[in-house]
Design a protein around this motif. Structure first.
Motif, short mmCIF file in Angstrom:
data_model
loop_
_atom_site.label_atom_id
_atom_site.label_comp_id
_atom_site.label_asym_id
_atom_site.label_seq_id
_atom_site.Cartn_x
_atom_site.Cartn_y
_atom_site.Cartn_z
N VAL A 300 -5.32 -5.98 17.76
CA VAL A 300 -5.70 -6.35 19.13
C VAL A 300 -6.56 -7.62 19.10
N ALA A 301 -7.48 -7.71 18.15
CA ALA A 301 -8.31 -8.91 18.03
C ALA A 301 -7.45 -10.14 17.78
N GLN A 302 -6.47 -10.02 16.89
CA GLN A 302 -5.60 -11.15 16.58
C GLN A 302 -4.73 -11.53 17.77
N GLU A 303 -4.20 -10.55 18.48
CA GLU A 303 -3.38 -10.86 19.64
C GLU A 303 -4.21 -11.49 20.76
N SER A 304 -5.47 -11.07 20.88
CA SER A 304 -6.35 -11.69 21.86
C SER A 304 -6.61 -13.15 21.50
N LEU A 305 -6.80 -13.41 20.20
CA LEU A 305 -7.00 -14.79 19.75
C LEU A 305 -5.73 -15.62 19.91
N ARG A 306 -4.59 -14.99 19.83
CA ARG A 306 -3.35 -15.73 20.06
C ARG A 306 -3.24 -16.15 21.52
N LEU A 307 -3.45 -15.20 22.42
CA LEU A 307 -3.30 -15.49 23.84
C LEU A 307 -4.43 -16.37 24.38
N TYR A 308 -5.62 -16.21 23.83
CA TYR A 308 -6.78 -16.97 24.30
C TYR A 308 -7.54 -17.54 23.10
N PRO A 309 -6.98 -18.52 22.40
CA PRO A 309 -7.64 -19.08 21.21
C PRO A 309 -8.96 -19.75 21.58
N PRO A 310 -10.01 -19.53 20.79
CA PRO A 310 -11.31 -20.12 21.11
C PRO A 310 -11.25 -21.64 21.24
N ALA A 311 -10.51 -22.29 20.33
CA ALA A 311 -10.36 -23.75 20.39
C ALA A 311 -8.93 -24.06 20.84
N GLN A 351 8.77 -13.02 23.50
CA GLN A 351 7.95 -12.71 24.69
C GLN A 351 6.54 -13.27 24.52
N PRO A 352 6.44 -14.58 24.48
CA PRO A 352 5.18 -15.23 24.08
C PRO A 352 3.98 -14.96 24.97
N ASP A 353 4.18 -14.65 26.25
CA ASP A 353 3.06 -14.42 27.14
C ASP A 353 2.68 -12.94 27.25
N MET A 354 3.40 -12.09 26.53
CA MET A 354 3.14 -10.66 26.57
C MET A 354 2.04 -10.28 25.59
N PHE A 355 1.24 -9.29 25.98
CA PHE A 355 0.22 -8.71 25.10
C PHE A 355 0.90 -7.67 24.21
N ARG A 356 1.14 -8.04 22.96
CA ARG A 356 1.85 -7.17 22.03
C ARG A 356 1.15 -7.22 20.67
N PRO A 357 0.06 -6.49 20.50
CA PRO A 357 -0.67 -6.51 19.24
C PRO A 357 0.15 -6.10 18.03
N GLU A 358 1.20 -5.31 18.26
CA GLU A 358 2.02 -4.84 17.14
C GLU A 358 2.69 -5.97 16.39
N ARG A 359 2.75 -7.15 16.98
CA ARG A 359 3.35 -8.28 16.27
C ARG A 359 2.52 -8.65 15.02
N PHE A 360 1.26 -8.20 14.96
CA PHE A 360 0.41 -8.48 13.81
C PHE A 360 0.36 -7.33 12.81
N ALA A 361 1.16 -6.31 13.03
CA ALA A 361 1.25 -5.22 12.06
C ALA A 361 1.87 -5.74 10.77
N PRO A 362 1.44 -5.23 9.61
CA PRO A 362 1.93 -5.75 8.32
C PRO A 362 3.44 -5.72 8.18
N ASP A 363 4.10 -4.74 8.79
CA ASP A 363 5.55 -4.60 8.64
C ASP A 363 6.33 -5.12 9.84
N SER A 364 5.69 -5.93 10.69
CA SER A 364 6.35 -6.38 11.93
C SER A 364 7.42 -7.43 11.67
N GLY A 365 7.28 -8.17 10.58
CA GLY A 365 8.23 -9.24 10.31
C GLY A 365 8.00 -10.48 11.16
#
Length: 445
Positions: A300-311, A351-365
């Protein structure tokens, strides 16, 4: 801009290709708010050529971005505005330093952010979060920008800045955005060759109350830690004798506060709109031992940083004549890296604008080449894993025994300097039972 359920909108980048614009307006945007002059179609394209001769080249292709940031051929450097901002914030400290001076300071502070050291901070981060949220009101909305500050202050006080008083967390978190705004105030006059001290005077550098309080705090900590105890391995101890201590303490405070607090706020905003992920994080937190890693919270932290990167924007200036993406750049011409757009690029993400934290799961590919929330190359944020752990722990602990709900109008996103909501992020935080048995009883009533 909003993200609700399966719907979202991208921020309103200025559509230069469709809307006529005065040259002075365009140049002012390039200098003071680069995101305002990025074409809207950059979410679909790898490059946006300059709109005027010598204007910025906008880039989103990950391979090209990494080449620029790693800069093995020494073709790029910081542009004038970035150098000025770093000097104003960091003085002669780490982020403003160059060459051997920078390398020496970075080596000195590196032990504070080693993986084993970061792992040992988890329990302190957990306790800091629990203590702070116990003070949150339950009968009225909170302003995330205000209430998250004490959490981050306590986290820093429990790890790399023990001389920081957590009780001042709210005051510091309110001063830092004003301080950053003052340090990043630019305009057309910055394009005119003149002594930097004249521009600083014109922009009011050093005269605001927020800046004065920040500098006084950094100086007080530096004076206290000017000598010993040497056995401490916190930030002041590591950096003593390696660059100006007060400058580095001052620089690390907005770097440690602003980006982390913003990221936690956006994470809560997303969780409020996705209660199913709140439930998953809640179950994980309750099943985890103190100090243990929490993989779902990290996703979730990584997906939040993807959608709203600090820089959201990174800028580099060509040192010599060069060619990027088939475009020729002259010395001094800017390559603008649109991180926000790259993180939502249609060619990089499903689905680039979707909140999908599972994309950062180790086996997500998932191909994560286009994920650069902390930069890349030699200037990669040295505290990247430290900050990611702070965000992970805070989100996990906040939802452990609380339900987060959205409140009020949608955040209005600005990409000026940091990705932030100009109208703030308002949330309702309701307490929940800590007992699984109580939860089962509640469900049957």
């Amino acid at each position: 801009m909003s993200i609700q359920g399966d719907k979202s909108e991208r921020p309103p980048f200025f559509k230069l290709s469709e809307t006529p614009v005065r040259l002075t307006t365009y140049l002012r945007g390039v200098v003071s708010d680069p995101a305002s002059v990025i074409p809207a179609d950059i979410y679909d394209q790898w490059v946006a050529p300059p709109k005027i001769p010598g204007g910025p080249l906008v880039i989103t292709r990950p391979e090209t971005v990494r080449d620029i940031l790693r800069d093995k051929d020494a073709r790029f450097g910081r542009n004038k505005q970035l150098r000025t901002m770093m000097r104003r914030v960091w003085g002669k400290g780490l982020a403003a330093a160059e060459g051997d001076d920078w390398a020496q300071q970075r080596r000195a502070v590196a032990p504070a952010f080693r993986p084993d050291r970061v792992a040992k901070t988890r329990r302190a981060f957990e306790q800091a979060t629990r203590t702070a949220i116990d003070q949150w009101p339950t009968d009225q909305p909170i302003d995330a920008d205000v209430e998250i500050g004490p959490i981050v202050a306590a986290m820093l006080a429990g790890s790399i800045l023990p001389d920081l008083d957590p009780a001042r967390g709210r005051e510091i978190s309110q001063d830092i955005p004003k301080f950053v705004e003052d340090m990043t105030r630019f305009g057309l006059l910055d394009l005119v060759p003149m002594p930097e001290k004249w521009l600083d005077w014109y922009r009011g550098t050093g005269r605001t109350k927020a800046e004065q309080r920040m500098r006084q705090l950094a100086a007080a900590i530096a004076d206290k830690r000017a000598s010993g105890p040497d056995e401490l391995a916190d930030l002041p101890a590591l950096m003593r004798g390696h660059g100006p201590l007060a400058d580095n303490i001052l620089g690390f405070m907005p770097a440690g506060f602003e980006t982390t607090a913003r990221a936690i706020g956006w994470g809560l905003f997303l969780l409020a709109r996705h209660p199913e992920w709140q439930e998953r994080l809640r179950a994980e937190a309750r099943a985890s031992a103190d100090g243990a890693e929490r993989p779902l919270a990290r996703q979730v932290a990584q997906e939040s940083l993807r959608l709203y990167p600090p820089a959201p924007i990174m800028v580099r200036s060509a040192i010599c004549k060069t060619e990027i993406e088939g475009q020729r750049l002259k010395p001094g011409q800017v390559a603008m890296i649109a991180v926000f757009a790259m993180h939502r690029h249609r060619r990089l993400w499903d689905q680039p604008d979707m909140f999908r934290p599972e994309r950062f799961a180790p086996d997500s590919g998932t191909n994560l080449d286009g994920f650069l929330p902390f930069g890349s190359g030699p200037r990669l944020c040295i505290a990247a894993q430290f900050a990611l752990t702070e965000i992970e722990v805070a989100l996990s602990e906040i939802v452990r025994n609380r339900q987060i709900e959205a409140f009020g109008p949608e955040p209005e996103v600005s990409l000026k300097i940091t990705t932030h909501a100009v109208n703030g992020i308002k949330l309702l935080v309701r307490p929940m039972s800590t007992s699984p048995a109580d939860m089962i009883l509640k469900e049957t009533q």
